[in-house]
Design an enzyme around this catalytic site. Structure first.
Site, PDB file in Angstrom:
ATOM      1  N   GLY A 146       0.847  -1.182   0.000  1.00  0.00           N
ATOM      2  CA  GLY A 146       0.000   0.000   0.000  1.00  0.00           C
ATOM      3  C   GLY A 146       0.878   1.225   0.000  1.00  0.00           C
ATOM      4  CE  LYS A 156       3.577   0.230   3.794  1.00  0.00           C
ATOM      5  NZ  LYS A 156       2.905   1.550   3.874  1.00  0.00           N
ATOM      6  CB  SER A 157       4.182  -0.359  10.581  1.00  0.00           C
ATOM      7  OG  SER A 157       5.179  -0.176   9.598  1.00  0.00           O
ATOM      8  CD  GLU A 193       9.317   0.705   6.699  1.00  0.00           C
ATOM      9  OE1 GLU A 193       9.226   0.902   5.475  1.00  0.00           O
ATOM     10  OE2 GLU A 193       8.718   1.383   7.549  1.00  0.00           O
ATOM     11  CD  GLN A 212       9.435  -0.061   1.828  1.00  0.00           C
ATOM     12  OE1 GLN A 212       8.732  -1.017   2.137  1.00  0.00           O
ATOM     13  NE2 GLN A 212       9.507   1.028   2.585  1.00  0.00           N
TER      14      GLN A 212
END
Length: 215
Positions: free
Chosen positions: A9, A15-16, A87, A89
């Site tokens: 997203g 997300k976290s 994280e 990415q």
């Protein structure tokens, strides 16, 4: 069957928070997990959310072998029923391959969380590899909103509130930072126009855009 699941997203979509919720739910059932993270806003070795929740994590360095880390942990008598990678990415493609190997060879669920594209709308290499390898890709349903109220689909890097489109792919920052390097989520239209909340306010106050009436 164990899975590699990629939760993706924009920034500021939870997300976290979801990663922390999964950790909480599973640990409440007596399960033990390993949490990997990189460049979290709370500092090294932390997994945090913007709601103020934080827990300890393993900071992933360049060249680290995540599969070897888990194998070593188990070999030393440690327990691991699942793996969380936040994280994601920022992970190298070969580290994403290692996450997939944890699923396939060790039989553990791996939950990876990350944004898909950078401030230039280009895929992060780690996110690209996750899309290629994941058993499932889940787009988070908590929608971040652009300043205009539309659904935010892009991440913008800002300096002093103005959007920039050049620079290193990875620069750690956070949303709602006006006078330093920060980030803002925008809809596609305003990302294309490079119009942040700050520049939109400035344009609205400019006399150049005020209506002109005949005297």
């Amino acid at each position: 069957m164990p899975e590699l699941v990629f939760f993706s997203g924009t920034m500021d979509c939870g997300k976290s928070t979801l990663a922390l919720q999964i950790e909480h739910n599973r640990s409440a059932q007596g399960l033990a997990g390993i949490i990997f993270t990189r460049d979290d806003r709370a500092g090294e070795g932390k997994l945090s959310s913007r709601l103020g929740l934080v827990t300890d994590a393993v900071e992933v360095e360049d060249g680290a072998d995540l599969y070897a880390y888990v194998v070593d942990h188990l070999s030393r008598g440690g327990r691991a029923d699942y793996v969380i990678a936040d994280e994601a990415q920022f992970l190298a493609p070969e580290q994403i391959d290692q996450l997939a190997r944890i699923v396939d060879d060790l039989g553990l669920d791996v939950f990876a969380f990350g944004i898909t594209t950078d401030f230039r709308t280009k895929l992060f290499p780690g996110s690209q590899r996750l899309v290629e390898l994941a058993d499932r890709v889940e787009v988070l349903q908590v929608e971040a909103l652009c300043w205009c109220g539309a659904r935010a689909t892009h991440n913008a890097r800002t300096i002093g509130g103005e959007m920039v489109v050049e620079g290193a792919q990875v620069v750690v920052g956070d949303v709602n930072q006006s006078d330093t390097i920060g980030y803002e989520v925008l809809c596609r239209r305003h990302h294309r126009r490079r119009m942040t909340a700050a520049t939109a306010r400035a344009a609205a106050l400019s006399p150049d855009v005020l209506p002109v009436t005949a005297t």
